[in-house]
Design a protein around this motif. Structure first.
Motif, PDB file in Angstrom:
ATOM      1  N   LEU A 146      26.789  52.811  18.961  1.00  0.00           N
ATOM      2  CA  LEU A 146      26.192  51.837  19.147  1.00  0.00           C
ATOM      3  C   LEU A 146      27.293  50.560  18.030  1.00  0.00           C
ATOM      4  O   LEU A 146      27.833  50.387  17.838  1.00  0.00           O
ATOM      5  N   ASP A 180      24.917  41.093  18.138  1.00  0.00           N
ATOM      6  CA  ASP A 180      25.461  40.428  19.345  1.00  0.00           C
ATOM      7  C   ASP A 180      24.677  42.048  20.496  1.00  0.00           C
ATOM      8  O   ASP A 180      24.331  42.735  21.401  1.00  0.00           O
ATOM      9  N   GLN A 181      25.180  43.268  19.100  1.00  0.00           N
ATOM     10  CA  GLN A 181      25.117  44.657  19.553  1.00  0.00           C
ATOM     11  C   GLN A 181      23.363  43.939  19.532  1.00  0.00           C
ATOM     12  O   GLN A 181      23.004  45.270  20.795  1.00  0.00           O
ATOM     13  N   ARG A 194      21.328  42.439  20.590  1.00  0.00           N
ATOM     14  CA  ARG A 194      20.872  41.868  21.629  1.00  0.00           C
ATOM     15  C   ARG A 194      20.634  42.703  22.939  1.00  0.00           C
ATOM     16  O   ARG A 194      20.876  42.468  24.058  1.00  0.00           O
ATOM     17  N   GLN A 195      22.597  43.808  22.833  1.00  0.00           N
ATOM     18  CA  GLN A 195      22.982  44.511  23.943  1.00  0.00           C
ATOM     19  C   GLN A 195      21.821  45.553  23.291  1.00  0.00           C
ATOM     20  O   GLN A 195      21.472  46.412  24.621  1.00  0.00           O
ATOM     21  N   ASP A 241      18.293  44.126  25.626  1.00  0.00           N
ATOM     22  CA  ASP A 241      18.864  43.994  26.955  1.00  0.00           C
ATOM     23  C   ASP A 241      18.346  45.326  27.609  1.00  0.00           C
ATOM     24  O   ASP A 241      17.883  45.382  28.694  1.00  0.00           O
ATOM     25  N   ARG A 242      19.595  46.646  27.473  1.00  0.00           N
ATOM     26  CA  ARG A 242      19.068  47.753  27.479  1.00  0.00           C
ATOM     27  C   ARG A 242      17.877  48.628  27.603  1.00  0.00           C
ATOM     28  O   ARG A 242      17.385  48.572  28.879  1.00  0.00           O
TER      29      ARG A 242
END
Length: 251
Positions: free
Chosen positions: A133, A169-170, A172-173, A176-177
């Motif tokens: 990531l 952004d990473q 938040r990604q 979300d996962r």
């Protein structure tokens, strides 16, 4: 009572047991049908008289394996009777990880494992995923430092410590996962995928094909205050492409 042809997906609840005759076996299959609010589970007794199938269950399969069992379901003749699935075919959809790989060499099925080794392997798996990531450069702006390590590290076990720089952004990604994992009942498939029936896909396709963008635009603009309509039109243009304003409002 007549047997019902059926195929069931479920987890092997415990080690299969040899039947009373050679080349037979019995086991229990945990099946579930759940939603976000309710999970209903049933344990289905299964038997087989297929020698190859019995051998595979007794020597190759372990509790936690996700199986698709095809055969005939026999319903009880009385209210206090038990149903039973007479299996004729078996498909392995997902194999549960071996908790103790050395058990294959000794022929045992013990699930005892070293807690430290189990923790270290989990940290290694998480570190590998986070490395993928965060492999791109964080770029301009502030980044987020993420640390993972065994608890109670005081000069030992430092080889199991890892640090990663993530962009917002990473992060938040990743969040979300994690939220998606928390929303899935644990009895669902491990991959979290949901296989939609062809009829469902056809219904969804017909639903979206029947949406009239002009009617949708009218409904949105009618529910939007006049001073906010230009922004709403701009947002819909970004989503659907440029369409004429049905009310003639100049953005």
């Amino acid at each position: 009572m007549e047997a019902i042809p059926i195929a069931l997906d479920g987890y092997l609840a415990a080690d299969a047991e040899p039947g009373t005759r050679e080349g037979t076996a019995s086991w229990r299959l945990t099946c579930s049908a759940g939603t976000d609010h309710l999970i209903e589970e049933a344990v289905i007794p299964c038997t087989t008289v297929e020698p190859e199938l019995a051998h595979a269950l007794l020597t190759e399969r372990q509790p936690g394996d996700l199986l698709r069992v095809t055969g005939h379901l026999t319903l009880p003749d009385t209210a206090d009777g038990a149903i039973r699935l007479h299996a004729e075919a078996l498909e392995v959809l997902w194999e549960a990880p071996l908790l103790n790989p050395d058990s294959e060499a000794t022929g045992t099925t013990t699930t005892t494992t070293d807690p430290d080794a189990d923790r270290h392997s989990a940290i290694a798996a998480l570190a590998e995923a986070l490395t993928g990531l965060a492999q791109s450069e964080p770029g301009p702006g502030q980044s987020i430092r993420l640390h993972i390590s065994p608890t109670g590290v005081l000069g030992t076990g430092l080889e199991h410590c890892h640090s990663f720089n993530l962009t917002p952004d990473q992060a938040r990604q990743l969040a979300d996962r994690i939220d998606a994992l928390n929303c899935c009942p644990r009895s669902e498939h491990p991959d979290g995928g949901i296989a939609l029936a062809p009829e469902t896909l056809a219904d969804l396709t017909a639903l979206f094909a029947g949406i009239d963008l002009i009617d949708l635009t009218n409904a949105v603009l009618k529910a939007t205050r006049p001073e906010r309509r230009p922004a709403a039109i701009h947002a819909m243009d970004d989503m659907f492409g440029n369409h004429p304003d049905p009310d003639g409002t100049d953005p």
